[in-house]
Design a protein around this motif. Structure first.
Motif, PDB file in Angstrom:
ATOM      1  N   MET A  34      15.652  13.423 -15.750  1.00  0.00           N
ATOM      2  CA  MET A  34      14.721  14.362 -15.138  1.00  0.00           C
ATOM      3  C   MET A  34      13.932  13.628 -14.057  1.00  0.00           C
ATOM      4  SD  MET A  34      11.364  16.277 -16.736  1.00  0.00           S
ATOM      5  CE  MET A  34      12.275  17.163 -17.995  1.00  0.00           C
ATOM      6  N   GLY A  35      14.038  14.104 -12.826  1.00  0.00           N
ATOM      7  CA  GLY A  35      13.220  13.554 -11.758  1.00  0.00           C
ATOM      8  C   GLY A  35      11.828  14.158 -11.791  1.00  0.00           C
ATOM      9  N   PHE A  36      10.816  13.359 -11.501  1.00  0.00           N
ATOM     10  CA  PHE A  36       9.446  13.877 -11.421  1.00  0.00           C
ATOM     11  C   PHE A  36       8.701  13.158 -10.311  1.00  0.00           C
ATOM     12  CE2 PHE A  36       9.176  10.301 -14.311  1.00  0.00           C
ATOM     13  CZ  PHE A  36       7.931   9.710 -14.051  1.00  0.00           C
ATOM     14  N   THR A  37       7.566  13.730  -9.929  1.00  0.00           N
ATOM     15  CA  THR A  37       6.799  13.220  -8.800  1.00  0.00           C
ATOM     16  C   THR A  37       5.381  12.887  -9.239  1.00  0.00           C
ATOM     17  OG1 THR A  37       8.099  14.608  -7.288  1.00  0.00           O
ATOM     18  CG2 THR A  37       6.019  13.726  -6.444  1.00  0.00           C
ATOM     19  N   VAL A  38       4.832  11.825  -8.662  1.00  0.00           N
ATOM     20  CA  VAL A  38       3.454  11.439  -8.894  1.00  0.00           C
ATOM     21  C   VAL A  38       2.708  11.506  -7.553  1.00  0.00           C
ATOM     22  CG1 VAL A  38       1.875   9.677  -9.756  1.00  0.00           C
ATOM     23  CG2 VAL A  38       4.151   9.928 -10.777  1.00  0.00           C
ATOM     24  N   GLY A  39       1.687  12.364  -7.492  1.00  0.00           N
ATOM     25  CA  GLY A  39       0.844  12.455  -6.323  1.00  0.00           C
ATOM     26  C   GLY A  39      -0.554  11.980  -6.639  1.00  0.00           C
ATOM     27  N   PHE A  40      -1.521  12.292  -5.781  1.00  0.00           N
ATOM     28  CA  PHE A  40      -2.905  11.905  -6.009  1.00  0.00           C
ATOM     29  C   PHE A  40      -3.577  12.847  -6.984  1.00  0.00           C
ATOM     30  CE2 PHE A  40      -2.483   9.766  -1.822  1.00  0.00           C
ATOM     31  CZ  PHE A  40      -2.852   8.497  -2.243  1.00  0.00           C
ATOM     32  N   GLY A  41      -4.482  12.301  -7.790  1.00  0.00           N
ATOM     33  CA  GLY A  41      -5.149  13.079  -8.815  1.00  0.00           C
ATOM     34  C   GLY A  41      -6.036  14.172  -8.281  1.00  0.00           C
ATOM     35  N   MET A  42      -6.561  13.995  -7.060  1.00  0.00           N
ATOM     36  CA  MET A  42      -7.481  14.999  -6.533  1.00  0.00           C
ATOM     37  C   MET A  42      -6.764  16.176  -5.888  1.00  0.00           C
ATOM     38  SD  MET A  42      -6.967  12.302  -4.388  1.00  0.00           S
ATOM     39  CE  MET A  42      -8.377  11.233  -4.598  1.00  0.00           C
ATOM     40  N   GLU A  43      -5.432  16.111  -5.799  1.00  0.00           N
ATOM     41  CA  GLU A  43      -4.707  17.207  -5.179  1.00  0.00           C
ATOM     42  C   GLU A  43      -4.689  18.436  -6.072  1.00  0.00           C
ATOM     43  OE1 GLU A  43      -0.878  15.696  -4.241  1.00  0.00           O
ATOM     44  OE2 GLU A  43      -1.576  14.485  -2.569  1.00  0.00           O
TER      45      GLU A  43
END
Length: 216
Positions: free
Chosen positions: A207-216
């Motif tokens: 399973m591919g997943f993405t990590v972005g910024f917490g404030m988004e």
């Protein structure tokens, strides 16, 4: 001596060095030689005497011998001295909160739950031939096993959760040096795309997943 803002990128791969143990082994002997590439991308000059550590994307992938890659924001002086940093801020985006792999003989089911600095999971198993199930997180160069057992259980994985400031020289810093400074552990952490892999017996699910910024 005004610094420039930069993104420092370095990657190290094992060139010469023995490894002992079977698949998934983290036991290594001494005598490693690395092929390390380094580059920095200058962005703009800093006009202020202050160097703000504004949250930005980063990537740290370090394996036991020191191979891997680092992509860090920061500042560079004209003499090559680097001030690089990590400011933890994450938002984990999984396309699904469950993973399954296997069939009638060997079967594993994982329930996932994101947290502030990582994710947790609970795994249910039904094994007849396979001796264990394995869950691993994969980056661009490095993978880290987060669960390895023949019994149902729980696991958690945390990305770097404390601010980190790195002061070094551009000709010295690389994955082996940083891995040693971070207690020599396998680390997969940062922003961007990752893969979570569930394996049981000969069956595998990714399973591919993405990590972005917490404030988004």
């Amino acid at each position: 001596m005004r610094p420039n803002t930069v993104r420092f990128n370095a990657a190290s791969s094992v060139w010469i060095g023995p490894r002992i143990g079977g698949r998934g082994s983290k036991y290594y002997t001494s005598g490693w030689l690395f092929n390390t590439s380094r580059k920095f991308v200058p962005e703009k000059s800093v006009l202020s005497s202050e160097l703000p550590l504004t949250p930005e994307e980063y990537r740290v992938e370090l394996d036991v011998p020191g191979s891997g890659r680092i992509e860090l924001p920061g500042y560079r002086l004209k003499n090559g001295v680097l001030f690089l940093y990590i400011t933890p801020s994450y938002r984990f985006l999984f396309p699904s909160d469950v993973m399954t792999a296997g069939g009638l003989e060997d079967y594993a089911h994982v329930s996932l739950k994101p947290s502030e600095n990582g994710f947790a999971g609970e795994i249910g198993l039904s094994l007849r031939k396979a001796g264990y199930a394995e869950v691993a997180i994969e980056g661009k160069m490095v993978e880290d096993i987060v669960f390895f057992d023949g019994e149902p259980g729980k696991f958690s994985y945390r990305f770097i959760d404390e601010p980190v400031l790195i002061i070094s020289h551009e000709k010295v810093l690389g994955p082996p040096k940083l891995q040693k400074a971070l207690n020599g552990l396998t680390i997969v952490s940062g922003h961007g795309k990752f893969v979570l892999r569930l394996r049981v017996g000969k069956a595998k699910e990714e399973m591919g997943f993405t990590v972005g910024f917490g404030m988004e």
